[in-house]
Design a protein around this motif. Sequence first.
Motif, PDB file in Angstrom:
ATOM      1  N   THR A 109      54.937  25.360  21.308  1.00  0.00           N
ATOM      2  CA  THR A 109      53.145  25.594  21.286  1.00  0.00           C
ATOM      3  C   THR A 109      52.701  26.431  22.514  1.00  0.00           C
ATOM      4  O   THR A 109      51.813  27.368  22.444  1.00  0.00           O
ATOM      5  N   LEU A 110      53.218  25.749  23.592  1.00  0.00           N
ATOM      6  CA  LEU A 110      52.670  26.492  24.958  1.00  0.00           C
ATOM      7  C   LEU A 110      53.456  28.080  24.979  1.00  0.00           C
ATOM      8  O   LEU A 110      52.608  28.971  25.560  1.00  0.00           O
ATOM      9  N   ALA A 113      50.846  29.917  22.909  1.00  0.00           N
ATOM     10  CA  ALA A 113      49.608  30.172  23.532  1.00  0.00           C
ATOM     11  C   ALA A 113      49.818  31.143  24.627  1.00  0.00           C
ATOM     12  O   ALA A 113      49.077  31.980  24.957  1.00  0.00           O
ATOM     13  N   ALA A 114      50.967  31.164  25.417  1.00  0.00           N
ATOM     14  CA  ALA A 114      51.281  32.001  26.453  1.00  0.00           C
ATOM     15  C   ALA A 114      51.381  33.727  25.953  1.00  0.00           C
ATOM     16  O   ALA A 114      50.755  34.618  26.631  1.00  0.00           O
ATOM     17  N   PRO A 152      49.576  21.738  15.820  1.00  0.00           N
ATOM     18  CA  PRO A 152      50.113  23.033  16.310  1.00  0.00           C
ATOM     19  C   PRO A 152      50.965  23.795  15.062  1.00  0.00           C
ATOM     20  O   PRO A 152      50.784  25.187  15.525  1.00  0.00           O
ATOM     21  N   TYR A 232      42.937  27.730  20.581  1.00  0.00           N
ATOM     22  CA  TYR A 232      43.852  28.177  21.615  1.00  0.00           C
ATOM     23  C   TYR A 232      43.995  27.079  22.532  1.00  0.00           C
ATOM     24  O   TYR A 232      44.864  26.555  23.229  1.00  0.00           O
ATOM     25  N   GLY A 233      42.837  26.809  23.270  1.00  0.00           N
ATOM     26  CA  GLY A 233      42.446  26.090  24.452  1.00  0.00           C
ATOM     27  C   GLY A 233      42.965  24.542  23.865  1.00  0.00           C
ATOM     28  O   GLY A 233      43.584  23.858  24.742  1.00  0.00           O
ATOM     29  N   VAL A 236      46.767  24.136  23.732  1.00  0.00           N
ATOM     30  CA  VAL A 236      47.372  23.962  25.030  1.00  0.00           C
ATOM     31  C   VAL A 236      47.040  22.539  25.636  1.00  0.00           C
ATOM     32  O   VAL A 236      48.093  21.838  26.234  1.00  0.00           O
ATOM     33  N   ALA A 239      49.562  20.375  23.593  1.00  0.00           N
ATOM     34  CA  ALA A 239      51.154  20.501  24.087  1.00  0.00           C
ATOM     35  C   ALA A 239      51.268  19.910  25.147  1.00  0.00           C
ATOM     36  O   ALA A 239      52.130  19.083  25.463  1.00  0.00           O
ATOM     37  N   LEU A 240      50.467  19.863  26.397  1.00  0.00           N
ATOM     38  CA  LEU A 240      50.503  19.190  27.461  1.00  0.00           C
ATOM     39  C   LEU A 240      50.651  17.652  27.058  1.00  0.00           C
ATOM     40  O   LEU A 240      51.426  17.015  27.917  1.00  0.00           O
TER      41      LEU A 240
END
Length: 252
Positions: A109-110, A113-114, A152, A232-233, A236, A239-240
């Motif tokens: 997921t990160l 987003a990246a 996600p 998208y935010g 993140v 994912a964190l």
Amino acid sequence: MPIEPITLLVAFIGVFVIAFMKGAFGGGFAIIGIPLLSLVMDPLTAGALLAPLFIGMDLFALRYWKPSTWSRPDLAVLVPTLVIGIGLGYVGLRLLDHRAVAIVMALITLLFAALWLRSGGQVVVRPRSTPKAVAAGLASGVTTMVAHSGGPPLAMYLLPLGMTKELYAGTTSLFFTVGNALKAVPWLLLVKPTTPLWMLMALCVPAIPLGVWIGWKLHQRLDQQQLYKACYGLLVVTALKLLWDGVTGYMH
């Protein structure tokens, strides 16, 4: 046992946050509200508390996400594979390491987003893909059972399609309506709710229409670009949270 006021307050806020996410984005971000519940109860009890309430949220949200907001070509592939994925996740609960699943899902997921950030925060529209839809449905089903986060994989499939914000939220909402209905029975079998827990559920019910309605009002105010940036935010943040759960799980 009597319900402590702090338990009721935290549970009510947690349910409200999840219902708000349902109204604003169609669902998929329940994991953001779950840490609040973990302040006053263990994760299994939280899961049992939420299982019936999820169904209430879904049914109420369908007042706003009507059939005209569903992407039928996508759901025709996503929903059957979601059902299979939930079955695989249920069977694999004793075989799969939920910590490893959480970490892998978080890293994927990160990365997703990246790549979005690398494109300047613009959605690169890609054509519909049946293999990707199959993968998204299966992955969402497995992760929603094993790591409590089916959002996600679905978002990573739907967001690049560039659909309207209403179509995105409505499709997501119906997808999780099916998923939550299927998950409710396994959760209630896993953790048989006590009388105080049933009472706590009943006391949290008013948070559902309030949260969904306020979330829907926010959805109306956001334009297409703002909604996608918010999604998208939230990906993140999700994912964190998954990464934290997975890593700390190995430390205990």
